[in-house]
Design a protein around this motif. Sequence first.
Motif, PDB file in Angstrom:
ATOM      1  N   ALA A 240      -0.194  -0.845 -10.825  1.00 22.67           N
ATOM      2  CA  ALA A 240      -0.389  -2.100 -10.101  1.00 22.67           C
ATOM      3  C   ALA A 240       0.264  -2.047  -8.731  1.00 22.67           C
ATOM      4  CB  ALA A 240       0.175  -3.263 -10.922  1.00 22.67           C
ATOM      5  N   GLY A 241       1.455  -1.429  -8.670  1.00 20.32           N
ATOM      6  CA  GLY A 241       2.124  -1.298  -7.379  1.00 20.32           C
ATOM      7  C   GLY A 241       1.333  -0.469  -6.396  1.00 20.32           C
ATOM      8  N   ARG A 242       0.742   0.626  -6.876  1.00 15.07           N
ATOM      9  CA  ARG A 242      -0.050   1.476  -5.995  1.00 15.07           C
ATOM     10  C   ARG A 242      -1.330   0.768  -5.555  1.00 15.07           C
ATOM     11  NH1 ARG A 242       1.198   6.700  -5.400  1.00 15.07           N
ATOM     12  NH2 ARG A 242      -0.962   7.167  -4.840  1.00 15.07           N
ATOM     13  N   VAL A 243      -1.932   0.009  -6.469  1.00 11.28           N
ATOM     14  CA  VAL A 243      -3.156  -0.699  -6.113  1.00 11.28           C
ATOM     15  C   VAL A 243      -2.878  -1.787  -5.077  1.00 11.28           C
ATOM     16  CG1 VAL A 243      -4.950  -2.238  -7.008  1.00 11.28           C
ATOM     17  CG2 VAL A 243      -4.318  -0.188  -8.288  1.00 11.28           C
ATOM     18  N   LEU A 244      -1.740  -2.501  -5.231  1.00  9.26           N
ATOM     19  CA  LEU A 244      -1.435  -3.623  -4.354  1.00  9.26           C
ATOM     20  C   LEU A 244      -0.648  -3.224  -3.116  1.00  9.26           C
ATOM     21  CD1 LEU A 244      -0.466  -6.297  -7.014  1.00  9.26           C
ATOM     22  CD2 LEU A 244      -2.614  -6.067  -5.790  1.00  9.26           C
TER      23      LEU A 244
END
Length: 384
Positions: A103-107
Amino acid sequence: MGKLRSATVGRRFTILYAAGFLGSGTVLLALTFLMSGSRLTSVAPEQPPSGPPDLAGAEQQIRDLRRQLADVHAQQNHQLLVGSLIALVVMVGVSLLLGRVLAGRVLRPLRLITAATRRISAESLHQRLAVAGPVDEVKELADTVDGLLERLEASFVAQRRFVGNAAHELRTPLATMRASLDVAVAKPEPAAQTTALADRLRIELDRVDHLLDGFLVLARAQHSTLADRTSVSLGELAQEALTARAAAITAKTLSVDDEVLPNAWTRGSPALLSRMVENMVDNAVVHNQEGGWIRIAAEHDDTETRLVVENGGRVLDQSQVDGLTRPFERLGADRTGSEGSSGLGLSIVAAIVEAHGGRLALLARPEGGLCVAAVLPSAAGCEG
């Protein structure tokens, strides 16, 4: 479901990723257990011995071996189930951690766009996000924001140009009108009506000049960069403002309690900060009652410098006081001095304070009168 909808996008992505990993792991575990159990739990039924005694003993041994083998299979199934449950519990934590990372990489691109957008203000509208990479939803969003910034910059530039041009164009006919009045009054033995009219027109022209000057200062404070930043003492500016208005203070027989500190320093535009202090003092002098009082105090610490100007008067409504930072906002025609006010004084103060990264507080005193407090970063806490 309600809590999931109210959570942040990162948290929702984490939960969804973790739920997906956990669900797929559960299904895989169930299929593995069912497929292994269907083969290991089948045991041949026992048959009564028939035949010679030696054959009956051999069949008994076979049945015993089958029973032992079934016990071993049952134990293996139990161990497989326990181990699978432990692995499932471990995978819950792993899936949450992995979901958070994903999620961190996506956001991450969205966080970068948000941070860059927050750094852009009215003074830096020329900056752009300029996100590189494939043409996807994130780049499309960044390009949309860049287009919006471009339109805002064009609007601000047009507004500044209009305000400046309008002010200069209006001052030209005002100067012509003043010259015409001077010529009319300078004639030999001018009529008394002409002199009286000239005096009245000069007063009105002075008021228009003051209004135009207020427009220019307000436009500069709101839309221009502070290129002339330097260390400024608010205490010294307050003393100068009081000295310049000594005649008006004496005319109203106002008592002044000044606790200003010359070392109350901030960093900013000397011209704008001087205008800020002058407007705060003017507000306390003009909107005061005969025989009233004014209190001025300046204080500072390592991070903030605070200038407070208080004046006495009638009891004011705080809800109406909160609107005094809007241009042309007044507390009503019955407020002392309102008839001679342009309505830009405190709005200019608010714009200058905001341009310097500070905050302005207006407080209706319970005993009557108004308290105006401007809090600015101290000189030590400002960037050069």
